[in-house]
Scaffold this motif. Structure first.
Motif, short mmCIF file in Angstrom:
data_model
loop_
_atom_site.label_atom_id
_atom_site.label_comp_id
_atom_site.label_asym_id
_atom_site.label_seq_id
_atom_site.Cartn_x
_atom_site.Cartn_y
_atom_site.Cartn_z
N ARG A 1 24.88 10.79 -5.64
CA ARG A 1 25.16 9.38 -5.40
C ARG A 1 24.45 8.88 -4.14
N ASP A 2 24.37 9.74 -3.15
CA ASP A 2 23.67 9.42 -1.91
C ASP A 2 22.25 9.96 -1.99
N PRO A 3 21.23 9.09 -2.02
CA PRO A 3 19.85 9.58 -2.13
C PRO A 3 19.45 10.55 -1.03
N MET A 4 20.16 10.54 0.09
CA MET A 4 19.84 11.46 1.18
C MET A 4 20.23 12.90 0.85
N LEU B 1 13.47 7.36 4.09
CA LEU B 1 12.64 8.35 3.41
C LEU B 1 12.20 9.46 4.35
N ASP B 2 11.76 9.12 5.54
CA ASP B 2 11.28 10.15 6.47
C ASP B 2 12.37 11.17 6.77
N ALA B 3 13.60 10.71 6.93
CA ALA B 3 14.69 11.63 7.21
C ALA B 3 14.94 12.56 6.03
N LEU B 4 14.83 12.02 4.80
CA LEU B 4 15.02 12.85 3.62
C LEU B 4 13.91 13.89 3.50
#
Length: 340
Positions: A91-94, A125-128
């Protein structure tokens, strides 16, 4: 099967719907006490367009883990595989990096590289991407599925046909190149012209076209028309040197050859005859140096055994030099994904 060159299977999916979050996990957990019941209900549990895509539910409802893959890869020639994201649910893209973490814990040295999932339009995105990298040093790139059709009878793997035109998504796509990561591009053949526009306008990301762009209906009554347009679009795309071609996925049921419905699978020779003109076209327009073979297992397993598929590839390259065969079966994939 025996080749005189090593093999790296450059497109494999692993999953376990009983213990990891997959689309089919609720059904498997509810009815998995009986394979007969589970598969008997398969046609009622999923939309017809999804059933048409997978052909049969045999493999998508069952686990496919390193032990299963080793049985398929039962050849001394195989030196490992590349795992490509397999629709991990979050559910969370991260949290998509959890698939990378799962693979790192599950797989031994045969796993040479991981292509993870990321929403390229996500503001974090960078964090992922950093989370993927922290989860495994084998993380090398991203697949954010693009396959979309307006036809309601064809399975959709993204929510919009305009994904490649979205400025936020394009920014994320460019970030991959800036971070030294690759992009696995999977779409349907009618989307190849939009993809050519993308790679022309955002040229800094190295990309491989998965499954040669999945030409829906290639094996059907309109096959000649499908092939003509598809071949033309592949040639246009191949003009961009950052684009590579993954020769895989051409026996998926959606391509239309109907191999999954046969009582006996095709022989390697028959498969080589069917796939030959299209493989030769890809090798001609992209050049041997930008192509590599892959199985797309277990998705293609419904149609053909791994050994038959690779024997067909071997037959199709029998007149090539040993160096060219080594490049197509092993070295090009290693180089594209930056694997030591």
């Amino acid at each position: 099967m025996s080749l005189d060159v090593p093999v790296l299977d450059a497109h494999v999916h692993l999953w376990d719907p009983r213990t990891t979050p997959r689309i089919v996990s609720p059904a498997v957990k509810l009815f998995g006490f009986s394979e007969r019941v589970l598969h008997g209900l398969g046609s009622r549990l999923f939309p017809q367009r999804d059933l048409d895509f997978v052909g049969r539910t045999d493999h998508v409802l069952a686990s496919f883990l390193p032990g299963h893959l080793r049985l398929d890869h039962a050849s001394e020639d195989v030196r490992g595989f590349v795992h490509v994201e397999a629709s991990w649910q979050a559910r969370d893209p991260m949290r998509y990096a959890e698939e990378t973490r799962w693979l790192e814990a599950l797989c031994g040295p045969d796993l040479r590289a991981i292509v993870g999932h990321a929403d390229l339009a996500h503001p974090r995105l960078d964090a992922l991407l950093q989370a993927h990298r922290a989860a495994s040093a084998r993380f090398v790139g991203v697949r954010d599925k693009l396959a979309f059709s307006r036809d309601p009878k064809i399975a959709r793997w993204t929510t919009s046909e305009d994904r490649m035109r979205d400025p936020a998504w394009r920014h994320g796509y460019a970030r991959l190149g800036e971070r030294g990561l690759t992009f696995d591009a999977w779409m349907y053949a009618p989307q190849l012209r939009d993809f050519e526009t993308l790679v022309r306008e955002v040229p800094g990301t190295r990309v491989v076209l998965d499954h040669l762009g999945t030409p829906i209906g290639l094996g059907g009554p309109e096959g000649a028309r499908v092939a003509a347009t598809w071949h033309e679009d592949l040639a246009r795309l191949a003009q961009h040197r950052q684009v590579h071609a993954k020769i895989s996925g051409l026996t998926m049921p959606i391509v239309g050859f109907g191999l999954h419905a046969r009582l006996t699978p095709p022989s390697a020779g028959e498969l080589a005859d069917v796939l030959g003109p299209h493989v030769e076209h890809a090798l001609r327009v992209f050049g041997v140096e930008r192509c590599f073979f892959a199985s797309n297992f277990p998705m293609d397993k419904v149609s053909v055994p791994w050994s038959t598929l690779y024997e067909a590839f071997a037959q199709l390259t029998s007149t090539r030099t040993q160096g060219e065969r080594r490049a197509l079966f092993h070295d090009n994939a290693l180089r594209f994904y930056g694997v030591e």
